[in-house]
Design an enzyme around this catalytic site. Structure first.
Site, PDB file in Angstrom:
ATOM      1  N   LYS A  69       0.993  -0.996  -0.020  1.00 44.33           N
ATOM      2  CA  LYS A  69       0.017   0.005   0.123  1.00 44.33           C
ATOM      3  C   LYS A  69       0.848   1.268  -0.174  1.00 44.33           C
ATOM      4  CE  LYS A  69      -2.197  -1.134   3.785  1.00 44.33           C
ATOM      5  NZ  LYS A  69      -1.808  -2.594   4.109  1.00 44.33           N
ATOM      6  N   ARG A  77      -9.939   0.375   8.569  1.00 39.74           N
ATOM      7  CA  ARG A  77      -9.584  -0.846   8.824  1.00 39.74           C
ATOM      8  C   ARG A  77     -10.802  -1.649   9.681  1.00 39.74           C
ATOM      9  NH1 ARG A  77      -3.858   0.104   8.792  1.00 39.74           N
ATOM     10  NH2 ARG A  77      -2.599  -1.813   8.962  1.00 39.74           N
ATOM     11  N   ARG A  79      11.007  -6.699   4.958  1.00 39.76           N
ATOM     12  CA  ARG A  79      10.941  -5.238   5.435  1.00 39.76           C
ATOM     13  C   ARG A  79      11.447  -4.946   6.884  1.00 39.76           C
ATOM     14  NH1 ARG A  79       5.178  -2.555   5.227  1.00 39.76           N
ATOM     15  NH2 ARG A  79       5.010  -3.337   7.322  1.00 39.76           N
ATOM     16  N   ARG A 127      10.815  -1.282  12.112  1.00 36.26           N
ATOM     17  CA  ARG A 127       9.534  -1.297  12.934  1.00 36.26           C
ATOM     18  C   ARG A 127       9.407  -2.640  13.693  1.00 36.26           C
ATOM     19  NH1 ARG A 127       4.929  -0.432   8.640  1.00 36.26           N
ATOM     20  NH2 ARG A 127       3.806  -1.662  10.125  1.00 36.26           N
ATOM     21  N   ARG A 182      -1.014  -9.275  13.342  1.00 39.94           N
ATOM     22  CA  ARG A 182      -1.610  -8.486  12.467  1.00 39.94           C
ATOM     23  C   ARG A 182      -2.111  -9.226  11.088  1.00 39.94           C
ATOM     24  NH1 ARG A 182       3.820  -6.223  11.398  1.00 39.94           N
ATOM     25  NH2 ARG A 182       3.034  -4.872   9.318  1.00 39.94           N
TER      26      ARG A 182
HETATM   27  P1  ADP Z   1       0.902  -2.514   7.784  1.00 43.61           P
HETATM   28  O1  ADP Z   1      -0.319  -2.626   6.910  1.00 43.61           O
HETATM   29  O2  ADP Z   1       2.149  -2.939   7.201  1.00 43.61           O
HETATM   30  O3  ADP Z   1       0.547  -3.323   8.888  1.00 43.61           O
HETATM   31  P2  ADP Z   1       0.432   0.235   8.733  1.00 43.61           P
HETATM   32  O4  ADP Z   1       1.578   1.177   8.901  1.00 43.61           O
HETATM   33  O5  ADP Z   1      -0.525   0.438   7.787  1.00 43.61           O
HETATM   34  O6  ADP Z   1       1.135  -1.051   8.472  1.00 43.61           O
HETATM   35  O7  ADP Z   1      -0.288   0.042  10.230  1.00 43.61           O
HETATM   36  C1  ADP Z   1       0.617  -0.336  11.523  1.00 43.61           C
HETATM   37  C2  ADP Z   1      -0.225  -0.527  12.749  1.00 43.61           C
HETATM   38  O8  ADP Z   1      -0.846   0.851  13.035  1.00 43.61           O
HETATM   39  C3  ADP Z   1      -1.406  -1.293  12.527  1.00 43.61           C
HETATM   40  O9  ADP Z   1      -0.868  -2.580  13.060  1.00 43.61           O
HETATM   41  C4  ADP Z   1      -2.009  -0.846  13.744  1.00 43.61           C
HETATM   42  O10 ADP Z   1      -1.767  -1.388  14.955  1.00 43.61           O
HETATM   43  C5  ADP Z   1      -2.084   0.518  13.663  1.00 43.61           C
HETATM   44  N1  ADP Z   1      -3.052   1.161  12.529  1.00 43.61           N
HETATM   45  C6  ADP Z   1      -2.674   1.628  11.385  1.00 43.61           C
HETATM   46  N2  ADP Z   1      -3.973   2.089  10.876  1.00 43.61           N
HETATM   47  C7  ADP Z   1      -4.894   1.725  11.642  1.00 43.61           C
HETATM   48  C8  ADP Z   1      -6.254   2.186  11.697  1.00 43.61           C
HETATM   49  N3  ADP Z   1      -6.994   2.468  10.585  1.00 43.61           N
HETATM   50  N4  ADP Z   1      -7.086   1.753  12.747  1.00 43.61           N
HETATM   51  C9  ADP Z   1      -6.510   1.153  13.758  1.00 43.61           C
HETATM   52  N5  ADP Z   1      -5.296   1.028  13.887  1.00 43.61           N
HETATM   53  C10 ADP Z   1      -4.387   1.360  12.884  1.00 43.61           C
END
Ligand code: ADP
Length: 190
Positions: free
Chosen positions: A14, A89, A128, A134, A146
């Site tokens: 993404k 999400r 990654r 991270r 996740r």
């Molecule tokens: P990835 O999709 O690779 O897991 P992101 O950077 O999109 O990475 O998200 C990392 C973390 O941030 C998620 O595992 C969650 O804990 C938090 N997060 C991100 N976006 C949301 C969301 N829309 N609602 C709740 N938690 C979120």
């Protein structure tokens, strides 16, 4: 306005593809993950709260996430459009996003969902982890969590957009350029 939800499991690409889309269409990129990480770095109250969930691979609570996203959207005056990356999400977030955009007299144009199977995701996240620094990439149990959270809570959000005839699945396997071309083609088709 062109408002895109770029959707997909962790590691689907993404972030990488968002960069390509903002360049081409002049959109504002709102990545909830990036915004939370910036808050963690800045040691804000929101960052401290978000970190306690993110490090375990759990979702940050809906109300916190929605309020944060709303204030980000409201920072921009007459934008060409937004690309929402990592948001919504949950179904509650999808509903809140519709309401928020309705207040701005606009709506989601399309959900583009990057489709990548689980084993490939695990390989990508492991790779990654070597460069991202991270915490949530470094630990296999957190990665499992996740992916589980994605399957249980996030994947159903597809139906929300399917019901509005806004869902487009995109094959997320191939070269970065190939996938970008697929996304451009899907946007030209709206
Ligand atoms: P990835 O999709 O690779 O897991 P992101 O950077 O999109 O990475 O998200 C990392 C973390 O941030 C998620 O595992 C969650 O804990 C938090 N997060 C991100 N976006 C949301 C969301 N829309 N609602 C709740 N938690 C979120």
């Amino acid at each position: 306005m062109l408002n895109i939800v770029l959707f997909g499991p962790p590691g689907a690409g993404k972030g990488t593809q968002s960069e390509r889309l903002i360049d081409k269409y002049g959109l504002i990129h709102l990545s909830t993950g990036d915004i939370f990480r910036a808050n963690i770095k800045g040691e804000t109250e929101l960052g401290v709260l978000a970190k306690s969930f993110m490090d375990k691979g759990q979702l940050v609570p809906d109300q916190v996430t929605i309020n944060m996203l709303r204030s980000e959207v409201e920072k921009h005056d007459s934008p060409k459009g937004f690309i929402f990356d990592g948001f919504p999400r949950t179904n509650a977030q999808a509903k809140a996003l519709d309401e928020l955009l309705e207040n701005l007299n606009t709506s989601i144009s399309v959900m583009l969902a990057l489709e990548v199977e689980e084993n490939e995701l695990k390989v990508r996240l492991k790779k990654r982890a070597e460069v991202s620094g991270r915490i949530d990439d470094a630990n296999p149990e957190v990665i499992e969590n996740r992916i589980r959270v994605y399957n249980q809570e996030t994947s159903p959000v597809k139906n929300y957009y399917q019901e509005q005839n806004k869902f487009v699945g995109i094959d997320g396997i191939g070269s970065i350029n190939d996938i970008t071309e697929r996304l451009f083609a899907a946007i030209n088709n709206i």
